[in-house]
Write a protein that holds these residues in place. Sequence first.
Motif, PDB file in Angstrom:
ATOM      1  N   LEU A 106       0.824  -1.203   0.000  1.00 38.46           N
ATOM      2  CA  LEU A 106       0.000   0.000   0.000  1.00 38.46           C
ATOM      3  C   LEU A 106       0.859   1.254   0.000  1.00 38.46           C
ATOM      4  O   LEU A 106       0.563   2.231  -0.707  1.00 38.46           O
ATOM      5  CB  LEU A 106      -0.935   0.018   1.216  1.00 38.46           C
ATOM      6  CG  LEU A 106      -2.057  -1.006   1.226  1.00 38.46           C
ATOM      7  CD1 LEU A 106      -2.803  -0.961   2.548  1.00 38.46           C
ATOM      8  CD2 LEU A 106      -3.004  -0.787   0.055  1.00 38.46           C
ATOM      9  N   LYS A 107       1.938   1.241   0.778  1.00 34.68           N
ATOM     10  CA  LYS A 107       2.838   2.401   0.826  1.00 34.68           C
ATOM     11  C   LYS A 107       3.500   2.622  -0.524  1.00 34.68           C
ATOM     12  O   LYS A 107       3.640   3.770  -0.960  1.00 34.68           O
ATOM     13  CB  LYS A 107       3.905   2.182   1.902  1.00 34.68           C
ATOM     14  CG  LYS A 107       3.375   2.324   3.307  1.00 34.68           C
ATOM     15  CD  LYS A 107       4.463   2.052   4.323  1.00 34.68           C
ATOM     16  CE  LYS A 107       3.935   2.123   5.733  1.00 34.68           C
ATOM     17  NZ  LYS A 107       4.944   1.736   6.738  1.00 34.68           N
ATOM     18  N   SER A 108       3.899   1.542  -1.191  1.00 32.89           N
ATOM     19  CA  SER A 108       4.569   1.698  -2.496  1.00 32.89           C
ATOM     20  C   SER A 108       3.590   2.182  -3.565  1.00 32.89           C
ATOM     21  O   SER A 108       3.984   2.866  -4.496  1.00 32.89           O
ATOM     22  CB  SER A 108       5.208   0.376  -2.923  1.00 32.89           C
ATOM     23  OG  SER A 108       4.216  -0.575  -3.275  1.00 32.89           O
ATOM     24  N   LYS A 109       2.318   1.846  -3.405  1.00 34.70           N
ATOM     25  CA  LYS A 109       1.279   2.280  -4.341  1.00 34.70           C
ATOM     26  C   LYS A 109       1.023   3.774  -4.237  1.00 34.70           C
ATOM     27  O   LYS A 109       0.731   4.428  -5.240  1.00 34.70           O
ATOM     28  CB  LYS A 109      -0.022   1.539  -4.044  1.00 34.70           C
ATOM     29  CG  LYS A 109      -0.527   0.697  -5.175  1.00 34.70           C
ATOM     30  CD  LYS A 109      -1.745  -0.064  -4.750  1.00 34.70           C
ATOM     31  CE  LYS A 109      -2.973   0.759  -5.030  1.00 34.70           C
ATOM     32  NZ  LYS A 109      -4.218   0.027  -4.993  1.00 34.70           N
ATOM     33  N   SER A 110       1.103   4.291  -3.016  1.00 35.15           N
ATOM     34  CA  SER A 110       0.796   5.703  -2.810  1.00 35.15           C
ATOM     35  C   SER A 110       1.998   6.622  -3.045  1.00 35.15           C
ATOM     36  O   SER A 110       1.881   7.823  -3.001  1.00 35.15           O
ATOM     37  CB  SER A 110       0.255   5.930  -1.398  1.00 35.15           C
ATOM     38  OG  SER A 110       1.246   5.622  -0.430  1.00 35.15           O
ATOM     39  N   SER A 111       3.166   6.022  -3.280  1.00 32.94           N
ATOM     40  CA  SER A 111       4.386   6.832  -3.514  1.00 32.94           C
ATOM     41  C   SER A 111       4.442   7.362  -4.912  1.00 32.94           C
ATOM     42  O   SER A 111       3.990   6.861  -5.848  1.00 32.94           O
ATOM     43  CB  SER A 111       5.634   6.003  -3.275  1.00 32.94           C
ATOM     44  OG  SER A 111       5.629   5.462  -1.981  1.00 32.94           O
TER      45      SER A 111
END
Length: 111
Positions: A106-111
Motif C-alpha cells: 500500500l505504501k509503495s502504491k501511494s508513492s
Amino acid sequence: MEKDLYGICPYVTAQKLLTGKWTLLIMYHLSLKTMRFNELQRALPSLTQATLTKQLRMMSDNGLIIRTVYDQIPPKVEYSLSDLGERFQPVLNAIQEWGTEYIDFLKSKSS
C-alpha cells in the motif's frame, strides 16, 4: 439444497471459528500472555464490553481459549489460549507477515 460444511471442510470450519470481528486480535493478545477481562479491554479500546464478553464466550465455547475463574473475593477471571488456540500461533505469525507485506504494498502504491 446446500449442505452446511462446518466440521467437514477445513476452510468453512476455520471461517466459522474466526467470524467475530475481534477474534484474531484477541487471539493475538492472548498469544502474548494470559490476560484478565479489563486488560483485554484496555488493549482493544474500540471494543465494547458487551462485544468482548460475547467474543470471549464464543471463543471459549469453541475451545480456542480457556476461562479460569479463581474462587476469591473480588472474583478474578483470566483468559488464556487453550492447547488448540496455541496451535494457531503459526497462523497468527503468517497473518502478521502477510499483513506487513500488504502494508508495504500500500505504501509503495501511494508513492
